[in-house]
Design an enzyme around this catalytic site. Structure first.
Site, short mmCIF file in Angstrom:
data_model
loop_
_atom_site.label_atom_id
_atom_site.label_comp_id
_atom_site.label_asym_id
_atom_site.label_seq_id
_atom_site.Cartn_x
_atom_site.Cartn_y
_atom_site.Cartn_z
CG HIS A 1 -1.77 1.19 1.39
ND1 HIS A 1 -3.13 1.18 1.15
CD2 HIS A 1 -1.48 2.47 1.74
CE1 HIS A 1 -3.63 2.38 1.36
NE2 HIS A 1 -2.64 3.19 1.72
CD GLU A 2 1.65 3.78 3.53
OE1 GLU A 2 2.10 4.87 3.13
OE2 GLU A 2 0.47 3.62 3.87
CG HIS B 1 0.46 6.30 -0.63
ND1 HIS B 1 -0.64 6.87 -1.24
CD2 HIS B 1 -0.03 5.63 0.45
CE1 HIS B 1 -1.73 6.55 -0.58
NE2 HIS B 1 -1.40 5.79 0.45
CG ASP C 1 -4.53 6.56 1.75
OD1 ASP C 1 -3.56 7.29 2.03
OD2 ASP C 1 -4.41 5.36 1.48
#
Length: 288
Positions: free
Chosen positions: A43-44, A47, A137
């Protein structure tokens, strides 16, 4: 190569994660924790990689027990489209992860138990990160939407207040469902502290936003949005009306009559370079 290594070095494991890891070891849930860590990491990285693609200044990427935080050294002057892609890149990782693990399950590579556990964790992290609470988010997307229509400082203040309200609601519902869940308390405390810290840093973030405009970082500005101001208004009052994504020609009036016009750079120069922090618009009207 150095850029890639520099990017990797910005990844940090938050101390709270080790607390949860200790609980997982004691309760024999180490496998679940590794799965959780894997999902959070992907997930990170979503980003981080998109931010890296847009040449954003990445401060650090923290891995938390319930998600992660990608901290950027950007202050509201990047294009709204870029910021949306950077924020949305995290939740989008959960889509392809679900597809990949569905294929692995159907091919018999992973067991039914592990597949259902993974899908539950994947959905849980996705939904949690979409809550409208800063710095999740969902909270950042809420702030992005608000800041598109109202001045930057007011948008940030409203985002923090709204996040606090949503956090109280989330915490209350969570306690009703599972009052003795340690993870919920850790998550809630972390978010309360984060919001308090952001509130204390509100003016600092706003000044950084203005400074980047003053020093010419305006690649996110797409159009003109005139601001009508009274000649007796203080400079700081006018600066608080500045909005991201727009350049502001100032129309100066007195008793409803137009006196003249100023460029936003003239206001920023007077405030930062000449240190006229207590000046009024009329004080600099005829200097330029």
């Amino acid at each position: 190569m150095n850029n890639v290594l520099g990017f990797i070095q910005k990844i940090h494991i938050h101390p709270l994660f080790w607390i949860v890891m200790g609980v997982a070891v004691i309760t024999a849930r180490f496998n679940e924790l590794l799965t959780l860590l894997f999902i959070i990491f992907i997930h990170e990285m979503g980003h981080g990689m998109v931010a890296y693609f847009f040449s954003w200044r990445i401060k650090k990427i923290s891995i938390l027990p319930f998600g992660g935080v990608a901290e950027m050294d950007e202050h509201g002057n990047r294009p709204l489209k870029e910021e949306f892609f950077v924020i949305a890149a995290g939740p989008l990782q959960h889509v392809w992860l679900s597809i990949v693990f569905l294929i692995l399950w159907r091919q018999g590579v992973i067991s039914d138990h592990y597949f259902h556990m993974f899908m539950e964790f994947n959905l849980m992290i996705l939904l949690f990160n979409l809550l409208p609470i800063w710095p999740l988010d969902g909270g950042k997307l809420m702030h992005l939407a608000i800041s598109r229509y109202i001045p930057y400082l007011h948008a940030f203040r409203l985002s923090i207040i709204s996040s606090f309200v949503f956090l109280i609601i989330f915490h209350f519902i969570s306690l009703l469902l599972s009052p003795f869940n340690l993870n919920i308390w850790v998550i809630a405390i972390y978010l309360y502290v984060s919001l308090w810290f952001e509130w204390k840093q509100l003016r600092f973030v706003f000044i950084r936003f203005l400074l980047e405009r003053y020093y010419g970082k305006k690649n996110g500005i797409k159009g003109l949005k005139p601001i009508i101001v009274d000649s007796n208004a203080y400079l700081y009052e006018v600066l608080e009306l500045f909005q991201r994504g727009s350049k502001h020609p100032l129309v100066v009036t007195k008793e409803g009559q137009e006196l003249g016009k100023l460029d936003e750079n003239e206001i920023l120069h007077a405030y930062f370079a000449e240190k006229q922090v207590t000046a009024r618009i009329k004080d600099i009207m005829y200097i330029y």
